[in-house]
Write an enzyme that holds these catalytic residues in place. Structure first.
Site, PDB file in Angstrom:
ATOM      1  N   GLY A 253       0.824  -1.198   0.000  1.00 26.43           N
ATOM      2  CA  GLY A 253       0.000   0.000   0.000  1.00 26.43           C
ATOM      3  C   GLY A 253       0.863   1.255   0.000  1.00 26.43           C
ATOM      4  N   PHE A 254       1.757   1.335   0.976  1.00 29.63           N
ATOM      5  CA  PHE A 254       2.672   2.467   1.110  1.00 29.63           C
ATOM      6  C   PHE A 254       1.940   3.796   1.229  1.00 29.63           C
ATOM      7  CE2 PHE A 254       4.753  -0.748  -1.691  1.00 29.63           C
ATOM      8  CZ  PHE A 254       5.532  -1.311  -0.708  1.00 29.63           C
ATOM      9  N   ILE A 480      -0.376  -5.684   5.159  1.00 31.64           N
ATOM     10  CA  ILE A 480      -0.149  -5.181   3.796  1.00 31.64           C
ATOM     11  C   ILE A 480       1.197  -5.665   3.259  1.00 31.64           C
ATOM     12  CG2 ILE A 480      -1.684  -3.229   4.148  1.00 31.64           C
ATOM     13  CD1 ILE A 480       0.784  -1.412   4.494  1.00 31.64           C
ATOM     14  N   GLY A 523       1.018   0.294  12.935  1.00 33.39           N
ATOM     15  CA  GLY A 523       0.202  -0.915  12.921  1.00 33.39           C
ATOM     16  C   GLY A 523       0.618  -1.955  13.949  1.00 33.39           C
ATOM     17  N   ASN A 629       9.618  -9.181  15.428  1.00 32.51           N
ATOM     18  CA  ASN A 629       9.989 -10.325  14.596  1.00 32.51           C
ATOM     19  C   ASN A 629      11.187  -9.874  13.775  1.00 32.51           C
ATOM     20  OD1 ASN A 629      10.260 -12.096  12.374  1.00 32.51           O
ATOM     21  ND2 ASN A 629       8.096 -12.676  12.462  1.00 32.51           N
ATOM     22  N   LYS A 631      12.865 -11.113  11.427  1.00 30.76           N
ATOM     23  CA  LYS A 631      12.829 -11.320   9.978  1.00 30.76           C
ATOM     24  C   LYS A 631      11.937 -10.284   9.285  1.00 30.76           C
ATOM     25  CE  LYS A 631      12.592 -15.209   6.806  1.00 30.76           C
ATOM     26  NZ  LYS A 631      12.406 -16.671   6.764  1.00 30.76           N
ATOM     27  N   THR A 632      10.716 -10.131   9.796  1.00 28.04           N
ATOM     28  CA  THR A 632       9.810  -9.189   9.122  1.00 28.04           C
ATOM     29  C   THR A 632      10.260  -7.748   9.372  1.00 28.04           C
ATOM     30  OG1 THR A 632       8.253  -9.273  10.986  1.00 28.04           O
ATOM     31  CG2 THR A 632       7.824 -10.744   9.132  1.00 28.04           C
ATOM     32  N   GLY A 702       8.137   0.479   9.898  1.00 25.44           N
ATOM     33  CA  GLY A 702       7.850   0.359   8.465  1.00 25.44           C
ATOM     34  C   GLY A 702       8.366   1.510   7.627  1.00 25.44           C
ATOM     35  N   GLU A 703       8.452   2.683   8.196  1.00 29.50           N
ATOM     36  CA  GLU A 703       8.851   3.854   7.426  1.00 29.50           C
ATOM     37  C   GLU A 703      10.212   4.394   7.845  1.00 29.50           C
ATOM     38  OE1 GLU A 703       5.164   5.532   8.686  1.00 29.50           O
ATOM     39  OE2 GLU A 703       4.529   5.862   6.624  1.00 29.50           O
TER      40      GLU A 703
END
Ligand code: MOS
Length: 741
Positions: A253-254, A480, A523, A629, A631-632, A702-703
């Site tokens: 999505g970004f 996402i 999130g 996590n 890895k993620t 994420g960002e």
């Protein structure tokens, strides 16, 4: 009966239940639990939903950039085989700004505000017939002079009309900026520009709408189904409780899937009119045309420092663009508020109103482009002062938020800088611009700081234990591509003492407890905290069922143990127990300056003849509180860095300044970095805890990777070549004219 447990973030958390886990999965590298479904093609993405009698819609788009549609000639299209309707409802062009709440009211069918705006939807029994019908619709129009040229529009820029609930400060200032700049030992005054960017998520936007009596279900590819539900209901003129949005799997999505997009509104309208399920899937070009963009920026940065490199003046004045009457603006100065010390400061945002597709959030809105400018300017200051760029950052670590005086909740920047420099071998770098060459390649090293604010939104999640001893997590939250399914399962497994494969996670349905969605890097922290609250409540229920005090209980291997006794959870669960967990904002949200940090280091090779830049080596060290996590989280950082490298070197959405048409509206011409552009990225995540952020003690990630990544590249290019490019992306044409050879 479902109970509710609420955690209000009113004071720092002293103890996280995650630290009591007997066999912790949180923190480890765990592969996505839904991975097998995805590789087997069993994870159903939106466009793969089909229903009996389903028909297809394809957009008719405005062939001009500003003005009015005077007539739609639909007769030929309507006469074509299989065509059911050409829908020209005024709501068709509506889409949601991501903070608007409502679908944008300004965009109606007759008025056209940007090139390729949707003006009608052709519906037919097959996709191909719908596409042919859309092409056969004639659009007559009166064109008006549009505003397409950003440079020419900059003088018309005005302050944004809305600070989005206090999220984005429009203008801040402290002290005597001009006086401080006059007396500073060294100053920088530079203007940086960045172009519009496209989110370029792999999965194009798509929706399938199904009406059942007066109730609408939309399968849509969205980051926040509840936001989509609200905006969609508003666009269709129906109550939100008559709409259900389902987004089980989302292919990236970004930011482009935060607000409702035209295809969902169109599918809903068409399905209501025809009383049949309608699928609308955008083409890649339509995604470029109509879902939104990160707007271009012009950023003036003025810095002043004393002879030791301590900042005395920091100014960041930004101009971006947006459609008229839209409230979102790109907060390019957002990190400048809190990143460095300095008593005299000013951050300003202005917006030029233009006829280009809606400007919306894109990965790290504010930081991504803001740090291209600020971190380039810091590098320029380091060069001017003759101080190592890492050392310059270390000398400007603030004690507290330099504007607000509040403490940082946690701030690992010092460790990121020193450990990153060590790991990269920064001390052995080339120090002289254009001073290191390998054949036809000029080699340079650069670094920049990464930071991204840690945001919060209220969230809920339900966790149930069934009579089979297995747990089910339900929340409207989405995955996402970030790893939500997996981390929510990990948190549940650890807190209830269950093996990971005894936890099922159901996401992306507005019928389930509502979350803050996937956006703004919040999130994992927010939904994870809601799951934490639910598990906390469940533990108490289970302890009560056994007649024990929860403090005395251990949860391990599907059992609860206390006072030398042991119960299987399935016995205690009886017919099943469910608790809804909620996490709510409290005093820590505003009482602490919360952000994630990092330091990015890279080596580039710039071709001395062509000016082509290749990334040769990369190290980043990040601090984002607890890693949920490995890895993620690492994957998020890598993806962000790749995004940042794209912003530095290749990504540029080009609007024709005469017509407003996007001329590179596909992934052949809009250049995102591909595998061959990226070397192995060495990413380290520091082990840390943020006690104010949430009970997980985790901050957003994420960002973070995109922030500062592009500036590290720009600074390395300067170091390699002696050429300082301030106009992004740094394509070879901007370098080679200045190369000495
Ligand atoms: Mo993000 S740009 O809030 O998806």
């Amino acid at each position: 009966m479902t109970d509710e447990t609420t955690i209000v973030l009113d004071e720092p958390i002293t103890h996280s239940l995650l630290d009591d886990a007997d066999r912790p999965t949180v923190g480890r590298s765990i592969s996505r639990i839904e991975g097998p479904l995805k590789v087997a093609g069993a994870a159903r993405y939106t466009a793969e939903h089909s229903f009996p009698d389903m028909v297809y819609g394809v957009f008719v788009q405005a062939p001009f950039g500003a003005g009015r549609v005077t007539r739609l000639d639909t007769a030929a299209a309507e006469a074509m085989a299989g065509v059911l309707a050409i829908i020209d409802d005024p709501a068709l062009a509506r889409q949601g700004g991501d903070f608007g709440g409502d679908a944008a009211p300004k965009q109606n069918l007759r008025e056209v505000h940007f090139f390729h705006q949707p003006v009608a939807l052709a519906v037919a029994d097959t996709f191909e017939r719908a596409r042919a019908a859309a092409a056969a619709v004639g659009v007559s129009y009166e064109e008006m002079a549009g505003i397409y040229d950003f440079e020419a529009a900059i003088d018309t820029a005005e302050p944004p009309t809305n600070d989005l609930g206090g999220l984005f400060a429009i203008h801040t200032e402290q002290g005597e900026l001009d006086a401080a700049l006059k007396t500073a030992a060294a100053t920088i005054d530079a203007v940086y520009t960045t172009p519009s960017h496209a989110h370029a998520a792999l999965e194009p936007h798509s929706s399938v709408a199904v009406w059942d009596e007066d109730h609408l279900t939309v399968y849509g590819s969205y980051q926040s189904p509840v936001t989509t539900r609200g905006q969609l209901a508003s666009a269709l003129g129906v109550p939100a409780d008559k709409v259900r949005v389902i987004s089980n799997y989302v292919g990236g999505g970004f930011g482009s899937k935060l607000g409702v997009m035209p295809e969902a509104v169109a599918a809903g309208l068409a399905a209501r009119q025809l009383r049949r399920p309608v699928k609308v899937v955008m083409s890649r070009q339509q995604v470029f045309d109509m879902v939104g963009r990160r707007p271009e920026t012009q950023q003036r940065v003025r810095l002043g420092a004393d002879a030791e490199g301590r900042l005395v003046a920091v100014e960041h004045a930004t101009v971006t663009s947006q459609l008229a009457d839209e409230i979102f603006f790109e907060p390019a100065g957002i990190a400048t508020h809190f990143l460095y010390a300095g008593a005299n400061r000013m951050v300003d945002h202005k917006v030029a109103r233009m006829n280009k597709v809606l400007a919306i959030s894109m990965r790290a809105p504010g930081e991504a482009v803001g740090q291209l400018a600020l971190e380039s300017a810091m590098d320029e200051l380091a060069v001017t002062l003759g101080i190592d760029p890492v050392e310059l950052r270390l000398r400007n670590e603030p004690e507290a938020h330099p504007e607000e005086g509040i403490p940082y909740s946690s701030r690992g920047l010092h460790a990121c800088l020193t450990q990153g420099a060590e790991r990269f071998g920064w001390s052995k770098r080339n120090r002289t611009p254009a001073g290191l060459r390998d054949g036809e390649w000029l080699i340079g090293h650069g670094m920049a700081v990464a930071t991204r604010g840690n945001l919060f939104g209220p969230s809920k999640a339900a966790v149930a234990i069934g009579g089979d001893g297995r747990a089910v997590v339900r929340t409207e939250m989405t995955d996402i591509g970030t790893g939500t399914y997996t981390i929510l399962a990990q948190i549940t497994a650890d807190l209830l003492g269950l093996p990971l494969d005894h936890v099922e996670v159901r996401l992306g349905d507005t019928d389930d407890p509502i979350s803050a969605g996937s956006g703004g890097s919040w999130g994992a922290g927010t939904s994870g905290s809601a799951v934490y609250a639910a598990c906390d409540g469940l533990r108490q229920k289970l302890a009560e069922a056994a007649g024990c005090a929860v403090e005395a209980c251990r949860f391990v291997d599907g059992h609860m143990e206390a006072e030398g006794r042991r119960w299987a959870l399935r016995e205690l669960a009886g017919n099943g127990i469910e608790v809804v967990g909620a996490v709510d904002a409290g005093k820590t949200v505003k009482g602490f300056a919360q952000a994630s940090y990092g330091a990015q280091f890279c080596e580039v090779r710039v071709n001395a003849t062509t000016g082509e830049t290749r990334i040769a080596r990369w190290t980043s060290v990040f601090e984002a509180g607890r890693v949920l996590n490995l890895k993620t989280a690492t994957s998020q950082c890598i993806g962000g860095i790749v995004f940042g490298i794209g912003g530095a070197l290749t990504e540029e959405m080009v609007h024709d300044p005469r017509t407003g048409k996007i001329v590179n509206r596909d992934l052949g011409e809009y250049h995102v970095c591909a595998n061959a552009d990226i070397p192995d990225l060495d990413v380290v995540l520091l082990e840390a805890r943020d006690h104010a952020a949430n009970p997980l003690m985790a901050k957003g990630i994420g960002e973070l990777g995109i922030s500062g990544a592009g500036a590290a590249v720009a600074n390395a290019i300067y170091n390699a070549t002696g050429v300082r490019v301030r106009d992004f992306p740094i394509t070879l044409d901007k370098i080679f004219p200045y190369l000495a050879n």
